[in-house]
Scaffold this motif. Structure first.
Motif, short mmCIF file in Angstrom:
data_model
loop_
_atom_site.label_atom_id
_atom_site.label_comp_id
_atom_site.label_asym_id
_atom_site.label_seq_id
_atom_site.Cartn_x
_atom_site.Cartn_y
_atom_site.Cartn_z
N CYS A 211 0.94 -1.31 -0.01
CA CYS A 211 -0.03 -0.11 0.00
C CYS A 211 0.84 1.20 -0.10
O CYS A 211 1.73 1.43 0.93
N TRP A 212 0.80 2.21 -1.08
CA TRP A 212 1.57 3.40 -1.27
C TRP A 212 0.68 4.52 -1.22
O TRP A 212 -0.07 4.71 -1.88
N ALA A 213 1.30 5.55 -0.28
CA ALA A 213 0.88 6.87 -0.46
C ALA A 213 -0.46 7.13 0.33
O ALA A 213 -0.51 7.77 1.31
N ARG A 214 -1.54 6.32 -0.03
CA ARG A 214 -3.00 6.58 0.49
C ARG A 214 -3.58 5.29 1.15
O ARG A 214 -3.34 4.49 0.49
N PRO A 215 -4.26 5.28 2.00
CA PRO A 215 -4.98 4.14 2.41
C PRO A 215 -6.20 3.77 1.47
O PRO A 215 -6.58 4.72 0.68
N ILE A 216 -6.75 2.53 1.72
CA ILE A 216 -7.50 2.22 0.84
C ILE A 216 -8.76 1.40 1.64
O ILE A 216 -8.34 0.63 2.54
N ALA A 217 -10.07 1.29 0.89
CA ALA A 217 -10.99 0.56 1.50
C ALA A 217 -11.88 -0.14 0.41
O ALA A 217 -11.55 0.24 -0.69
N LEU A 218 -12.71 -1.16 0.92
CA LEU A 218 -13.50 -1.70 -0.08
C LEU A 218 -14.66 -0.88 -0.63
O LEU A 218 -14.94 0.18 0.10
N ARG A 219 -14.80 -1.06 -1.73
CA ARG A 219 -15.89 -0.11 -2.42
C ARG A 219 -17.28 -0.45 -1.67
O ARG A 219 -18.09 0.61 -1.49
N ASP A 220 -17.68 -1.75 -1.55
CA ASP A 220 -18.92 -2.16 -1.12
C ASP A 220 -18.88 -1.92 0.44
O ASP A 220 -18.55 -2.86 1.00
N THR A 221 -19.76 -1.10 0.96
CA THR A 221 -19.65 -0.90 2.41
C THR A 221 -20.60 -2.04 3.14
O THR A 221 -20.51 -1.80 4.55
#
Length: 346
Positions: A211-221
């Motif tokens: 994971c680089w620069a920014r955090p990330i999450a799943l699209r489907d909440t």
């Protein structure tokens, strides 16, 4: 901005992944493969990996474009087992496949021929994806897995120490410069506006090497809430060889095994006794003895987290290691793909 809304129950249900999560490291390393050849951290790994991949990787590269949406079904919530990850992907429900691949097709502007059988849940198409994932992990990640695990373990230990010393408030406030904790909302710098209401489900924090620069999450909440964020605060490159001349001096000063123990603790920004046993192939008693001597000499400090003791380097320990400068080692599957121009977000 991604805003993650906590209830009181959610704060008590925060977890940190026990180690690197194969599904996320696969996905995000596929993004890194499309990045710049001269990337300061990923460049050496990318150069080695491109020569090791077989053509099956092209399927994964199509499924994981470096910018925009990557299908949620590629990152199932199954922990740190590669085979369970592959099994979960191959068992994805047809409705999920159709939804995720329709979103990918919309981003690409068309549903290409290779997508259709996969979106229909065709067993052979799913088998090809699973086989490609196994091969990719074996060729691209297995050779570097100890280094990936060390970086993630160090980040996990640091966040666990935050939790012990300042509670969930301190841990959430120190996750990453792009993450801000303003109770009861965790705000994450994000390329699109997004709201995630936890509603008592808690949050799984996944520190990731790739994971680089920014955090990330799943699209489907509706899926299990996760937040994947950069673990490699020390910008450690995978597979960096030690400078042998300085290593020999340190070995004469401390003894070869003790010097190796100190180097491992410093390289990983923290290590447990089990980490030292696995990486150095020494006995638990030997790992404990050397860590004790280093602690008594002021070169490491040790923190107990639940039933685990984590050893971390002191400034003096780092100063002794300062001479050990690490440097990167001196028909691509990417030939049909454009280079990356950004990150992928759900």
């Amino acid at each position: 901005m991604l805003r993650i809304h906590f209830t009181r129950e959610d704060v008590g249900r925060i977890r940190i992944a026990a180690g690197p999560v194969p599904a996320w490291e696969m996905l995000l390393s596929l993004h890194a493969l499309r990045g710049p050849a001269g990337h300061g951290v990923f460049g050496p790994w990318r150069a080695r990996t491109l020569g090791a991949l077989d053509p099956s990787a092209r399927l994964l590269l199509r499924l994981a474009p470096p910018r925009g949406y990557s299908p949620d079904f590629l990152t199932p919530a199954v922990g740190d087992d590669v085979e369970k990850t592959v099994d979960a992907v191959q068992s994805t429900a047809r409705d999920r496949l159709r939804t995720d691949l329709a979103l990918l097709a919309g981003q690409l502007g068309t549903a290409t021929s290779w997508m259709r059988p996969l979106a229909d849940g065709d067993p052979e198409a799913l088998r090809r994806v699973g086989a490609a994932m196994r091969r990719y992990h074996r060729q691209a990640l297995d050779p570097a897995w100890d280094g990936i695990r060390a970086v993630v373990a160090a980040e996990r230990a640091a966040r666990a120490a935050d939790l012990l010393h300042g509670g969930a408030e301190r841990m959430l406030s120190r996750l990453h410069p792009r993450i801000r904790w303003e109770p009861p909302v965790l705000s994450v710098a994000y390329p699109v506006p997004k709201q995630l209401h936890l509603r008592g489900r808690g949050l799984l924090l996944i520190p990731s090497y790739f994971c680089w620069a920014r955090p990330i999450a799943l699209r489907d909440t509706r899926l299990e809430p996760v937040l994947v964020y950069p673990a490699n605060r020390g910008l450690r490159r995978l597979g960096e060889p030690a400078d042998t001349s300085d290593g020999e001096v340190l070995a004469r000063l401390l003894g070869a095994t003790r010097a190796a123990v100190l180097e491992q603790i410093a390289a990983a920004e923290g290590a447990t006794g089990a980490d030292l046993v696995r990486r150095l192939r020494i006995s638990p008693a030997s790992a404990s003895e050397h860590a004790t001597v280093l602690r008594e000499a002021g070169l490491v400090v040790s923190h107990r987290i639940a039933n685990t003791v984590v050893h971390m380097p002191t400034p003096l320990g780092r100063a002794i290691l300062d001479g050990g400068v690490r440097t990167p080692p001196s028909h691509s599957v990417l030939s049909s793909f454009p280079p990356a121009t950004g990150r992928s977000f759900g």
